[in-house]
Design a protein around this motif. Structure first.
Motif, mmCIF file in Angstrom:
data_model
loop_
_atom_site.group_PDB
_atom_site.id
_atom_site.type_symbol
_atom_site.label_atom_id
_atom_site.label_comp_id
_atom_site.label_asym_id
_atom_site.label_seq_id
_atom_site.Cartn_x
_atom_site.Cartn_y
_atom_site.Cartn_z
ATOM 1 N N ARG A 125 48.146 -26.513 -54.361
ATOM 2 C CA ARG A 125 48.383 -27.937 -54.492
ATOM 3 C C ARG A 125 47.425 -28.536 -55.508
ATOM 4 O O ARG A 125 46.253 -28.226 -55.530
ATOM 5 N N GLY A 126 47.967 -29.429 -56.291
ATOM 6 C CA GLY A 126 47.108 -30.106 -57.249
ATOM 7 C C GLY A 126 46.852 -29.303 -58.508
ATOM 8 O O GLY A 126 46.058 -29.711 -59.354
ATOM 9 N N LYS A 127 47.526 -28.161 -58.657
ATOM 10 C CA LYS A 127 47.228 -27.307 -59.821
ATOM 11 C C LYS A 127 47.517 -28.014 -61.129
ATOM 12 O O LYS A 127 46.684 -28.041 -62.041
ATOM 13 N N THR A 128 48.718 -28.577 -61.251
ATOM 14 C CA THR A 128 49.057 -29.246 -62.510
ATOM 15 C C THR A 128 48.165 -30.441 -62.755
ATOM 16 O O THR A 128 47.708 -30.681 -63.866
ATOM 17 N N ALA A 129 47.913 -31.182 -61.682
ATOM 18 C CA ALA A 129 47.086 -32.373 -61.839
ATOM 19 C C ALA A 129 45.696 -32.004 -62.320
ATOM 20 O O ALA A 129 45.156 -32.610 -63.254
ATOM 21 N N ILE A 130 45.124 -30.980 -61.689
ATOM 22 C CA ILE A 130 43.778 -30.570 -62.083
ATOM 23 C C ILE A 130 43.770 -30.122 -63.537
ATOM 24 O O ILE A 130 42.893 -30.489 -64.320
ATOM 25 N N PHE A 131 44.765 -29.304 -63.894
ATOM 26 C CA PHE A 131 44.779 -28.795 -65.263
ATOM 27 C C PHE A 131 44.945 -29.923 -66.273
ATOM 28 O O PHE A 131 44.258 -29.968 -67.288
ATOM 29 N N ASN A 132 45.863 -30.836 -66.005
ATOM 30 C CA ASN A 132 46.041 -31.952 -66.933
ATOM 31 C C ASN A 132 44.780 -32.775 -67.064
ATOM 32 O O ASN A 132 44.405 -33.213 -68.143
ATOM 33 N N MET A 133 44.107 -32.951 -65.937
ATOM 34 C CA MET A 133 42.892 -33.749 -65.953
ATOM 35 C C MET A 133 41.832 -33.071 -66.816
ATOM 36 O O MET A 133 41.174 -33.716 -67.634
ATOM 37 N N ILE A 134 41.695 -31.755 -66.623
ATOM 38 C CA ILE A 134 40.688 -31.041 -67.401
ATOM 39 C C ILE A 134 41.015 -31.116 -68.881
ATOM 40 O O ILE A 134 40.143 -31.353 -69.718
ATOM 41 N N LEU A 135 42.292 -30.948 -69.201
ATOM 42 C CA LEU A 135 42.690 -30.966 -70.603
ATOM 43 C C LEU A 135 42.470 -32.333 -71.221
ATOM 44 O O LEU A 135 42.168 -32.453 -72.414
ATOM 45 N N ALA A 136 42.609 -33.381 -70.405
ATOM 46 C CA ALA A 136 42.412 -34.728 -70.934
ATOM 47 C C ALA A 136 40.988 -34.909 -71.432
ATOM 48 O O ALA A 136 40.705 -35.821 -72.202
ATOM 49 N N GLY A 137 40.093 -34.032 -70.963
ATOM 50 C CA GLY A 137 38.717 -34.113 -71.437
ATOM 51 C C GLY A 137 38.584 -33.935 -72.936
ATOM 52 O O GLY A 137 37.635 -34.415 -73.552
#
Lengths: 302, 331, 449
Positions: A125-137
Motif C-alpha cells: 500500500r502506498g507504493k505509487t504514492a511514495i514513489f511519486n513523492m520521492i521523485l517530486a524531490g
C-alpha cells in the motif's frame, strides 16, 4: 522495459528495407563520416579542458598577456602557490570532497538500493504514492532548499560540521529511480521465491542475492551520485562557515571572490580546477570497466 | 538532497543486462510477495526518513515562510524592531505581478526549447555512432565527450567565460586572423546561446552515456535479421534502435527540461563578465537574489513555490503518460 | 587548595564577564554609551582558555591573528576565511536567524553595518572598548560604525579613500596632462582616445556599485538619511544625477569604455595598455600587482579630479570594520581583540604588509606606512599623499537596504551601459531611487518622502 517494446518494431525493417544494397556501401563511407562526427564532438568537449591545461602553466601576468592556448612553464610555481594558500588548504579541500563524495556516495547507494529494491520487488500500500513523492524531490532546486535546511539543522546545532553536508546528500530521488529500474531488470522473481521457500529472511535475500545481481547498476548509481556530490556547490556553501571543511567547489569559488579590494586569484583557481578534474577522470576510467562487464552480458530477458 | 548545480540531466537507462529467462515464456510471472509483510517498508525506511528530514521538512518550512514577511518598526535598528508576521498571499501576488519574473520564466522556456532538443539530439547521434559498426575512435570519443560532466558548473562557466571574452579568447584570436572579426557572444542577443552552450557542453556526455547504455542492452540478433535483408546502418539506427530507446529518450527529456528550467549556476557565474545578464535573468536567479542578496527569504520562498508547482505540473503530466511503459518490467 | 582558589578566581572572572556582556548588550536602541559600571579599559585575560572564531576575507589575517595568539594564550582566535562581501553577510544573517552558527567576530563592510544592526547581528561593544577610541579615527569612519548614535557597533579596520591612478608612461608618450578637475578628465579622455582608438582612460562598470557610490559621495550625495525616527532615500539627488550624466556622456561619446571591471578582459586591458587609467581607491596597488604585474612601476597616483577647481574632497570605496556578533559568548574578550586588531601598532604593521590594507586608525596611517608599495616604487610620496587624501572623505549615510540599491544599480546600469546614452544613465538613477524607496516602504520602515 525492452521486453514489451522489442517485439513490436522488429517486424517492419525487413519488409520495408530499401532494395538490397551491397553491404559494401556501408562499409567504407559512413564509417568515416561517423568517425569524423565523433571526433568533432570530442574536440568540442576537450577544448576547454585543453585550455585549462595550458592556462595552468601560466603565471598571473602571462594569463592575460599571451595567446591563450600557448603553454608556458609555470605549472610548478602555480602548484606551489596553490598549496601555500592558507597552509595547504587546497589539499584539505580535496580530501574533504573525497570524503563527502565517497562516503556520501556509498551511503546513498545503500539507501537507494534498498529503496529501489523495495519498490521494484514488492507490492504494498502506498507504493505509487511514495514513489511519486520521492521523485517530486527532483523538482526542488538546491538554491531553494539551502536556507530552510540550514535553519532546521541549526536547531540541532549540526551546522558547520561534516554531517551537515553528508546527511542531506544521501537522499537522491534519481538514485532511487535508477535502482528501481535495475532491481526490476536484474533480479528475477523466481530466484527470490526459491530463496524464500528455503526459509531465508528478506534482509538476507537482499544482501546476499539481490545486491550482487544489481551490482553493475549500483556502480552506475554510485558513479553518478559521486559526481553529483563532488560538484555540489549550494549545500556546502550555506552549511559551512569554517573553510577547513569546504569542498573544492566552495573553496575555489572563494579564491575567485576575495572581496572588492583584492585581485581574484585566477591562476590558483585555474590550477585548482585542473587538479579537481583529475580524480574524477581517473574514477571514470576505472569504472568504465563495469559498464563493459554489464553490457557484455548481452541479452535482455525475453 | 543531492542538488547539484549542473544542468546535466539524469536520464533513464534501459535496464542493464539481466539474464535471459526462457522459462518465463512457459509460466506466468510470479506475483510478488503480497503477504502484507513489513519487509518493503523496512527497505524503504531509511529513504523515507531522510526524505522527510531533508526534503519534505525544508520544503514545508519554505512553504510556511512564503506566507510570512518581516515587519519593521521605526528606524528598524535595535533589538526588537523586526518581527515576523503573517503575510497571506501577498508574497505570491508580488511575485506573479513582477514583470521581471514573468519575463524570466518566458526566457527560460525559450532557453529550454533551444537547449534540450539540441542536447538530446546530439547525445542520441553520438550514442548511435558509438553503437554503430566500423566507426573509429570510439573509446577516445566516449571518454572525451563524457569528460565535461566531471567539471562543476561554476568552473565550466568560468572556463567558457575565458573562451567567450573577445580579448582573451583563443577562438576570437583565430577568427580575427581569418578576417572574420571578433564576435562577442556575451554582449548581444547571443548571450542565451552562450549560456546554452555551456549547459550543452556539460550535459551531452551524460545523456549520451545514458542512451548508449540503453542501446547496448538491445540484443544484436535483432539487427542481424535487418542486415540480412540489406538494411543500411542508418536505417537500422533510425528504424530499430531509436524506437526501442524512445521511452528512455522521453524520460531523459523530462529530466533535462526540469534541470534547464532550474538554470542558475551558468548565468550567475557569467554575470560579472558582461552587462547583458540581469540579476533576474532566470527564475532561480531571482530566488537567489531575494534570498542571498536582499536577505528576503520570504519572497524567495514564494517564488520557489511558484517555480516548483509549475515544474510539477509540466513534468508529472508527462510522467503519468510514460510511467506504465517505463515500469512494465515489473508487471 | 590551589585548585580551589583558581576555580574561585575563574568563577569570579566569568561572572564579571557575564555581567559585563549582559549590561552592555542591552538597550542598544537609544545608544546609551555609559553601559556598565564594571567594564574596563585595561585589558584583562580570562583564567581559562577561550576560543573565538573570526569570519573575514582580508588576506593574510592568519599572520596577524598568530601574533595575537602568541601574546594572549588564553584568548585563542581562529580565522575562518569566507567569500568576500555578500555571501558572508548572508551566512551570518542566516546563522543569527537560526540562533546558532555565527562567529564571535565578523568583518563588516561599512555599507553593510546598518543592515547587520537592523538584523540584530552586531553586539553593542560600547562598554567593552576604550572610552577614547573615537579619537583614533576620522569622523566619517566613526560615524559609520556608530550610525550617528553613541552606540559602538564595530571598530573601523581599513578604509578606501578614492584616487585617480594612471599610466604615467602612456601620459608622457601622448603628452597628456594629469587632470585635476572632471572637465579636464573628460578632455584627456577624448584626447587619449583620439590618439589611440583602442585605448580608454577608464571604464564605467555596471558591476561595481561601491565605485559609483564613492563618486556620488564625492559630489556631495548621501543616498540615505536619518531624520528623527524616519529614513529618507535620496539617490536621485542633483549630485548623483550630475555624476551619472557626466559618465553617461563620456560613454556615449565612446571615450570611456562600458565594460565591467574585475573581469579577465579588464585584466588583459590593464596589461596591454588599453586601460590607461583607473578611478580607484587606496588599495589599488594590490589589485594592480595581482592583475597586471608586468606594468610595475609605470603607474602613478593622483588626487581624484574635482568638480570645482580648488575643491579637495573625495569619496570612499570599500573598507570594513570589525564587529562582535550578538551570538558571541565572550563579547568582552572579542571586543578586546577587535580593538587590538585595529589600533595597535603591531597589528597595523601586519595588516599593511600581509593584508595590503590601508588602516583606518589615523595614527597607524602615519606610522605603519612610510615606504611606497613595491608596485609604486616610482612614487616615493605615495602614502604621504594618501594620508592627506584620506582626511578629505565626504560624509555618507548608508541605509538598511543597501543591497537592494546595489542590486538595482547592477541591473539598471547594466541596461544603461548597454544602451550607451546619457539619458539611459540618468534614467538608471531614477529607477534606483524608485526601487530602493519602494523596498524600504514595503518592508515597513518609517520612511520620510
Amino acid at each position: 522495459m525492452t521486453t514489451t517494446t522489442v517485439s513490436a518494431p522488429a517486424a517492419p525493417p525487413s519488409g520495408r528495407a530499401a532494395p538490397a544494397r551491397a553491404s559494401g556501401r556501408t562499409a567504407g563511407r559512413s564509417a568515416w563520416g561517423g568517425s569524423v562526427v565523433l571526433l568533432l564532438g570530442a574536440a568540442y568537449c576537450l577544448l576547454p579542458v585543453v585550455w585549462v591545461v595550458m592556462a595552468s602553466t601560466k603565471n598571473a601576468s602571462e594569463l592575460f598577456d599571451s595567446f591563450t592556448l600557448a603553454p608556458s612553464t609555470h605549472l610548478w610555481d602555480n602548484l606551489v602557490d596553490l598549496s601555500g594558500y592558507r597552509d595547504g588548504l587546497f589539499w584539505r579541500w580535496m580530501l574533504n570532497t573525497a570524503l563527502y563524495a565517497g562516503v556520501g556516495g556509498l551511503l546513498s547507494v545503500l539507501v537507494s538500493a534498498m529503496a529501489g529494491y523495495g519498490l521494484a520487488k514488492y507490492t504494498f500500500r502506498g507504493k505509487t504514492a511514495i514513489f511519486n513523492m520521492i521523485l517530486a524531490g527532483v523538482l526542488v532546486p538546491g538554491v531553494v532548499l539551502a536556507i530552510p535546511q540550514y535553519l532546521l539543522l541549526a536547531k540541532v546545532g549540526m551546522t558547520n560540521t561534516y554531517w551537515a553536508v553528508l546527511l542531506p546528500s544521501i537522499i537522491s530521488p534519481y538514485g532511487i529511480y535508477l535502482s528501481r529500474i535495475y532491481a526490476a531488470a536484474a533480479v528475477p522473481d523466481d530466484v527470490l521465491e526459491a530463496a524464500r521457500t528455503d526459509g531465508a529472511k528478506e534482509g538476507r535475500i537482499f544482501f546476499s542475492l539481490a545486491v550482487p545481481m544489481m551490482l553493475p547498476g549500483l556502480v552506475t548509481v554510485f558513479l553518478f551520485q559521486f559526481v553529483a556530490i563532488w560538484n555540489n556547490f549550494m549545500l556546502p556553501y550555506i552549511m559551512l562557515g569554517d573553510d577547513h571543511l569546504f569542498p573544492l567547489t566552495v573553496g575555489l569559488s572563494g579564491l575567485l571572490n576575495q572581496g572588492a579590494t583584492q585581485p581574484a586569484m585566477y591562476t590558483s583557481v585555474i590550477t585548482g580546477a585542473l587538479l579537481s578534474i583529475i580524480p574524477l577522470v581517473a574514477l571514470f576510467l576505472t569504472l568504465q570497466r563495469f559498464w563493459q562487464v554489464d553490457l557484455a552480458a548481452g541479452a535482455v530477458k525475453a | 538532497m543531492t542538488t547539484s548545480t549542473t544542468t546535466a540531466a539524469p536520464g533513464t537507462p534501459a535496464p542493464p543486462a539481466g539474464r535471459p529467462r526462457p522459462a518465463d515464456a512457459a509460466r506466468p510471472r510470479r506475483r510478488r510477495r503480497r503477504a502484507g509483510s513489513a519487509a518493503p517498508y523496512a527497505f524503504l525506511a531509511p529513504a523515507i526518513a531522510l526524505f522527510a528530514l531533508f526534503l519534505a521538512l525544508p520544503i514545508g518550512y519554505a512553504v510556511y515562510l512564503s506566507f510570512r514577511r518581516v515587519k519593521v518598526s521605526g528606524l528598524g535598528l535595535g533589538k526588537n524592531a523586526r518581527t515576523e508576521v503573517w503575510a497571506g498571499l501577498e508574497n505570491y501576488r508580488t511575485a506573479l505581478s513582477d514583470p521581471d519574473f514573468v519575463a524570466s520564466v518566458l526566457r527560460v522556456l525559450v532557453y529550454g526549447v533551444i537547449l534540450v532538443p539540441t542536447m538530446l539530439g546530439l547525445a542520441l547521434l553520438f550514442a548511435l555512432l558509438l553503437d554503430a559498426r566500423r566507426v573509429r575512435a570510439k573509446s577516445f570519443s566516449r571518454v572525451s565527450i563524457f569528460l565535461p560532466y566531471a567539471v562543476p558548473a561554476v568552473i565550466s562557466s568560468l572556463l567558457w567565460g575565458f573562451l567567450y571574452l573577445p580579448s582573451v579568447s583563443p577562438i576570437t584570436y583565430v577568427t580575427e586572423k581569418l578576417g572574420w572579426g571578433s564576435p562577442d557572444v556575451l554582449d548581444s542577443g547571443w548571450v542565451m546561446f552562450a549560456i546554452a552552450n555551456i549547459a550543452l557542453w556539460g550535459g551531452v556526455g551524460f545523456n549520451m552515456v545514458v542512451i548508449y547504455t540503453a542501446l547496448k542492452a538491445i540484443p544484436t540478433d535483432l539487427y542481424e535479421a535487418a542486415r540480412l535483408d540489406g538494411a543500411s546502418e542508418r536505417q537500422i539506427a533510425w528504424r530499430i534502435k531509436v524506437p526501442i530507446v524512445l521511452p528512455s529518450l522521453i524520460l531523459t527529456f523530462i529530466f533535462s527540461m526540469i534541470a534547464t528550467l532550474q538554470v542558475f549556476a551558468e548565468p550567475i557565474t557569467l554575470k560579472p563578465l558582461t552587462n547583458t545578464i540581469a540579476s533576474t535573468w532566470s527564475p532561480l536567479m531571482t530566488v537567489y537574489r531575494d534570498a542571498f542578496v536582499r536577505n528576503d527569504i520570504y519572497s524567495a520562498a514564494a517564488l520557489s513555490v511558484v517555480i516548483a508547482l509549475a515544474t510539477l505540473v509540466l513534468s508529472f503530466g508527462f510522467l503519468r503518460l510514460v510511467q506504465r511503459r517505463a515500469f512494465s518490467q515489473e508487471k | 587548595m590551589r585548585l580551589h582558589t583558581s576555580l574561585k578566581v575563574a568563577a569570579a572572572v566569568a561572572a564579571t564577564a557575564l555581567l559585563a556582556s549582559a549590561c552592555s548588550s542591552g538597550g542598544s536602541g537609544d545608544g546609551d554609551g555609559s553601559a556598565s559600571p564594571s567594564t574596563r579599559t585595561t585589558p584583562t585575560d580570562p583564567a581559562q582558555k577561550i576560543d573565538l572564531t573570526y569570519w573575514t576575507w582580508a588576506p593574510g589575517m592568519d599572520e596577524v591573528v598568530k601574533a595575537w595568539n602568541t601574546a594572549h594564550p588564553n584568548i585563542h582566535v581562529t580565522v575562518n576565511k569566507q567569500d568576500g562581501g555578500d555571501p558572508a553577510v548572508t551566512k551570518l544573517l542566516t546563522a543569527i536567524k537560526a540562533g546558532s552558527g555565527a562567529p564571535d567576530i565578523m568583518q563588516a563592510e561599512y555599507q553593510k553595518i546598518p543592515t547587520l544592526v537592523a538584523a540584530d547581528a552586531l553586539a553593542d561593544i560600547t562598554g567593552d572598548v576604550s572610552a577614547d577610541l573615537e579619537s583614533e579615527f576620522s569622523e566619517g569612519a566613526w560615524q559609520s560604525v556608530t550610525l550617528g548614535s553613541d552606540t559602538v557597533y564595530a571598530v573601523p579596520q581599513d578604509s578606501g579613500p578614492m584616487e585617480f591612478y594612471y599610466r604615467a608612461d602612456v601620459f608622457e608618450k601622448y603628452g597628456l596632462k594629469v587632470p585635476t578637475t572632471w572637465d579636464e578628465y573628460a578632455q584627456v579622455a577624448a584626447q587619449l582616445h583620439q590618439k589611440d582608438p583602442k585605448a580608454y582612460l577608464g571604464t564605467f562598470s555596471a558591476n561595481d556599485a561601491g565605485w559609483f557610490t564613492g563618486l556620488a559621495q564625492q559630489a556631495g550625495a548621501s543616498w540615505w538619511g536619518i531624520d528623527g525616527d524616519a529614513w529618507s532615500v535620496d539617490i536621485d539627488s542633483a549630485a548623483t544625477q550630475k555624476v551619472a550624466s557626466y559618465w553617461g556622456k563620456l560613454v556615449q561619446q565612446g571615450v570611456i569604455d562600458n565594460k565591467p571591471m574585475y573581469t579577465p578582459a579588464w585584466n588583459k586591458a590593464l596589461n596591454d595598455g588599453t586601460q590607461v587609467g583607473w578611478v580607484s581607491a587606496i588599495w589599488a596597488p594590490g589589485v594592480l600587482e595581482g592583475n597586471a604585474a608586468s606594468t610595475k612601476g609605470k603607474w602613478k597616483m593622483a588626487k581624484l579630479p574635482q568638480w570645482n577647481a580648488g575643491d579637495d574632497v573625495t569619496g570612499n570605496w570599500g573598507g570594513s570594520a570589525t564587529a562582535v556578533t550578538t551570538q558571541s559568548k565572550n563579547p568582552q574578550y572579542a571586543a578586546e581583540f577587535v580593538e587590538w586588531l585595529n589600533t595597535s601598532p603591531e597589528a597595523a604593521k601586519l595588516l599593511v604588509t600581509e593584508g595590503g590594507l590601508y588602516p583606518a586608525a589615523l595614527e597607524s596611517q602615519k606610522t605603519a606606512l612610510s615606504d611606497p608599495p613595491a608596485f609604486f616604487s616610482n612614487q616615493p610620496d605615495f602614502y604621504t599623499l594618501a594620508s592627506q587624501i584620506s582626511s578629505t572623505v565626504a560624509p555618507f549615510t548608508y541605509g538598511p537596504n543597501v543591497n537592494v540599491a546595489y542590486s538595482s544599480y547592477n541591473d539598471e546600469f547594466g541596461k544603461a551601459t548597454k544602451a550607451k546614452t546619457e539619458q539611459a544613465f540618468t534614467d538608471a538613477v531614477s529607477a534606483m531611487q524608485t526601487t530602493t524607496l519602494d523596498d524600504l516602504k514595503q518592508s515597513g520602515y518609517n520612511v520620510k518622502e
